[in-house]
Design a protein around this motif. Structure first.
Motif, short mmCIF file in Angstrom:
data_model
loop_
_atom_site.label_atom_id
_atom_site.label_comp_id
_atom_site.label_asym_id
_atom_site.label_seq_id
_atom_site.Cartn_x
_atom_site.Cartn_y
_atom_site.Cartn_z
N LEU A 125 89.50 30.66 -91.34
CA LEU A 125 88.69 29.99 -90.32
C LEU A 125 88.64 30.87 -89.08
CD1 LEU A 125 90.04 26.32 -90.60
CD2 LEU A 125 88.27 27.46 -91.96
N LEU A 126 87.43 31.16 -88.61
CA LEU A 126 87.22 32.10 -87.52
C LEU A 126 86.82 31.40 -86.23
CD1 LEU A 126 85.08 34.78 -89.40
CD2 LEU A 126 87.54 34.84 -88.98
N GLU A 127 87.18 32.02 -85.11
CA GLU A 127 86.66 31.57 -83.83
C GLU A 127 85.21 32.02 -83.71
OE1 GLU A 127 87.00 32.56 -79.11
OE2 GLU A 127 88.78 32.97 -80.32
N SER A 128 84.36 31.28 -84.35
CA SER A 128 82.91 31.50 -84.33
C SER A 128 82.28 30.14 -84.63
CB SER A 128 82.49 32.54 -85.38
OG SER A 128 82.98 33.82 -85.04
N GLY A 129 80.97 30.05 -84.44
CA GLY A 129 80.30 28.76 -84.51
C GLY A 129 80.47 28.04 -85.84
N GLY A 132 75.46 31.56 -82.07
CA GLY A 132 74.97 32.53 -83.05
C GLY A 132 73.46 32.47 -83.22
N ALA A 133 72.94 33.54 -83.78
CA ALA A 133 71.49 33.63 -83.99
C ALA A 133 70.99 32.56 -84.94
CB ALA A 133 71.13 35.02 -84.53
N LEU A 134 71.78 32.21 -85.95
CA LEU A 134 71.35 31.17 -86.88
C LEU A 134 71.27 29.81 -86.20
CD1 LEU A 134 73.38 32.26 -90.03
CD2 LEU A 134 70.89 32.29 -89.77
N SER A 135 72.23 29.52 -85.34
CA SER A 135 72.17 28.25 -84.60
C SER A 135 70.91 28.18 -83.76
CB SER A 135 73.40 28.10 -83.70
OG SER A 135 74.56 27.87 -84.45
N LYS A 136 70.63 29.25 -83.05
CA LYS A 136 69.45 29.27 -82.19
C LYS A 136 68.17 29.07 -82.99
CE LYS A 136 71.34 32.50 -78.70
NZ LYS A 136 72.66 32.72 -79.30
N ALA A 137 68.10 29.74 -84.15
CA ALA A 137 66.84 29.78 -84.90
C ALA A 137 66.61 28.56 -85.76
CB ALA A 137 66.81 31.04 -85.77
N GLU A 138 67.67 27.92 -86.28
CA GLU A 138 67.41 26.95 -87.33
C GLU A 138 68.25 25.69 -87.30
OE1 GLU A 138 68.55 29.56 -90.68
OE2 GLU A 138 70.26 28.21 -90.97
N LEU A 139 69.26 25.59 -86.45
CA LEU A 139 70.16 24.44 -86.53
C LEU A 139 69.39 23.13 -86.40
CD1 LEU A 139 73.63 24.07 -84.79
CD2 LEU A 139 72.02 22.17 -84.83
N LEU A 140 68.57 23.02 -85.38
CA LEU A 140 67.86 21.76 -85.15
C LEU A 140 66.82 21.50 -86.23
CD1 LEU A 140 67.51 21.97 -81.28
CD2 LEU A 140 68.98 20.42 -82.58
N THR A 141 66.16 22.55 -86.70
CA THR A 141 65.16 22.38 -87.76
C THR A 141 65.80 21.88 -89.04
OG1 THR A 141 63.79 24.14 -86.82
CG2 THR A 141 63.41 23.57 -89.13
N ARG A 142 66.94 22.46 -89.40
CA ARG A 142 67.62 22.05 -90.63
C ARG A 142 68.26 20.67 -90.48
NH1 ARG A 142 68.67 26.08 -94.54
NH2 ARG A 142 70.61 25.02 -95.11
N LEU A 143 68.75 20.34 -89.29
CA LEU A 143 69.26 18.99 -89.05
C LEU A 143 68.14 17.98 -89.22
CD1 LEU A 143 71.27 16.83 -88.10
CD2 LEU A 143 70.79 17.54 -85.74
N GLN A 188 79.98 16.81 -88.02
CA GLN A 188 80.76 17.77 -87.23
C GLN A 188 79.84 18.64 -86.38
OE1 GLN A 188 84.00 16.11 -88.18
NE2 GLN A 188 84.28 18.06 -87.13
N THR A 189 78.68 19.00 -86.91
CA THR A 189 77.75 19.83 -86.15
C THR A 189 77.24 19.09 -84.92
OG1 THR A 189 77.07 20.96 -88.19
CG2 THR A 189 75.60 21.15 -86.30
N VAL A 190 76.83 17.84 -85.11
CA VAL A 190 76.32 17.05 -83.98
C VAL A 190 77.43 16.83 -82.95
CG1 VAL A 190 75.48 14.76 -83.31
CG2 VAL A 190 74.46 15.94 -85.26
N LYS A 191 78.65 16.56 -83.40
CA LYS A 191 79.77 16.41 -82.46
C LYS A 191 80.01 17.71 -81.70
CE LYS A 191 82.98 14.76 -85.24
NZ LYS A 191 84.29 14.20 -85.63
#
Length: 407
Positions: free
Chosen positions: A88-92, A155-166, A239-242
């Motif tokens: 487990l990494l200290e990353s998003g 991260g770039a993935l969060s910026k680009a797609e997190l809300l779209t995929r949610l 967990q993502t929304v939290k």
């Protein structure tokens, strides 16, 4: 890790401030070579870890070459000799989950880490040693499962797609929450958080965000613990929304309502106990996040204290310290000299014991020196923490040198 330097000095200690002294014992010597066939020098380390299921490998600056080299060697030892197979990494939280999917499909973590894994791990030569080890072991048929604990999604993935995929997931499970003005307002307010914008929106926008976030959590977090969660099912999105909620609380309050670490601890517990139950876990993160006993207020715990309260003796923390040298300051990308250690510090005692060795292993309770004040080279801040109270194992490195950025 992104944390204001001034905030570090405000951390209080929830635990006692001195470790119990006991009879003197020898300090075994460990090397910091990236590869070494003979692991006999790590037997005392293995004994200290014992049967613990969760081991956190800390670091004090994100910018010390010898820390990363030694951490990578310890990771190899824990994986190959002690059966730890989750990292487990200290990353998003969201970003590493998506990278883990791609790694499972055959992509190399070292190739896809830039922009998604914390940049000091993804871009320094020494941090990449850890990423390449994960890739190597997967190619050899000895994979480590991956997860990210950070509630701060940058991260770039969060910026680009997190809300779209949610939204796409909600369309199949709770379509009323994925459409209409409430969702659009939630998404408009959340996106700047993912862009690391700390300026608070209006009070009305904050209220609308929190109202929809609460509805999302009601829908996504309702499943009971009996059924194992799907890797990116309702519990994952819970967990993502939290995590996004915690990021909002921290950013919009200028860290006065600092919820980042509370949620980091919660994410780690979910990953270890729900997604990877029963498996042995290594956590790779900054010491300020994984040490026991750190809190800002009784309501704002650091992640290590959250995890310690949950796992107790099943949770072990490894710390690193030194007597001098330089690091690469991740905030300014300039070399930063380490302040001189105090003559009455634990590090001074360890320096005397080290002789010509580059790394000395200190175990909790192994020497009366464990009760001495411990020096912290985190930007010159003295934390007042102790071996045996805030961490279980200390690797002392005589001379620290900066990491080198390789991309």
């Amino acid at each position: 890790m992104h944390i204001h330097k001034a905030a570090l000095a405000s951390l209080a200690l929830a635990a006692a401030t001195a470790a119990p002294a006991c009879a003197a014992a020898p300090w075994p010597v460990a090397t910091v070579q990236a590869e070494q066939e003979d692991d006999s020098d790590l037997q005392s380390f293995a004994d200290a870890i014992g049967k613990a299921r969760i081991v956190a490998l800390g670091e004090q600056t994100h910018g010390a070459r010898e820390e990363y080299l030694l951490k990578t060697r310890l990771l190899k030892f824990l994986h190959q000799k002690m059966g730890f197979d989750v990292l487990l990494l200290e990353s998003g939280f969201y970003d590493i989950a998506r990278l883990a999917e791609r790694v499972e499909r055959g992509e190399k973590l070292d190739d896809i880490a830039p922009g998604n894994v914390f940049f000091m791990y993804a871009n320094s030569a020494e941090g990449r040693g850890m990423l390449r080890y994960v890739d190597q072991q997967r190619a050899l048929g000895r994979p480590m499962a991956l997860g990210g604990i950070d509630s701060q999604h940058t991260g770039a993935l969060s910026k680009a797609e997190l809300l779209t995929r949610l939204q796409a997931y909600l369309h199949t499970t709770a379509p009323a929450l994925a459409n209409g003005a409430a969702w659009r307002q939630y998404a408009r307010t959340a996106q700047p958080l993912l862009e690391m914008q700390r300026t608070p929106p209006s009070s009305a926008e904050q209220a609308a965000f929190r109202q929809h976030a609460a509805a999302l959590k009601d829908a996504l977090c309702a499943s009971g613990p009996a059924k194992p969660p799907e890797p990116q099912g309702a519990a994952f999105w819970c967990q993502t929304v939290k995590s996004v909620d915690a990021q909002a609380a921290s950013y919009w309050s200028a860290d006065h309502d600092y919820q980042r670490d509370n949620q980091m601890g919660d994410n780690a517990i979910w990953l270890a106990d729900r997604l990877y139950p029963g498996r042995k876990v290594v956590i790779w993160a900054h010491t300020v996040h994984v040490a026991r006993g750190f809190q800002r207020t009784p309501a704002h715990l650091q992640a290590g204290e959250v995890m310690h309260r949950h796992w107790g003796q099943d949770y072990k923390v490894v710390q690193f310290s030194g007597a001098g040298g330089e690091i690469l300051d991740f905030a300014t990308m300039s070399k930063l000299p380490l302040p001189a250690i105090a003559p009455d510090s634990l590090e001074a005692a360890l320096a005397a014991k080290a002789g010509g060795a580059n790394a000395v292993l200190g175990l909790a309770g192994a020497d009366a020196a464990g009760a001495r004040p411990q020096f912290s080279y985190e930007y010159g801040t003295h934390s007042g923490a102790r071996l045996g109270v805030n961490w279980d194992v200390l690797f002392f490195i005589r001379n620290i040198t900066p990491v080198s950025m390789s991309r």
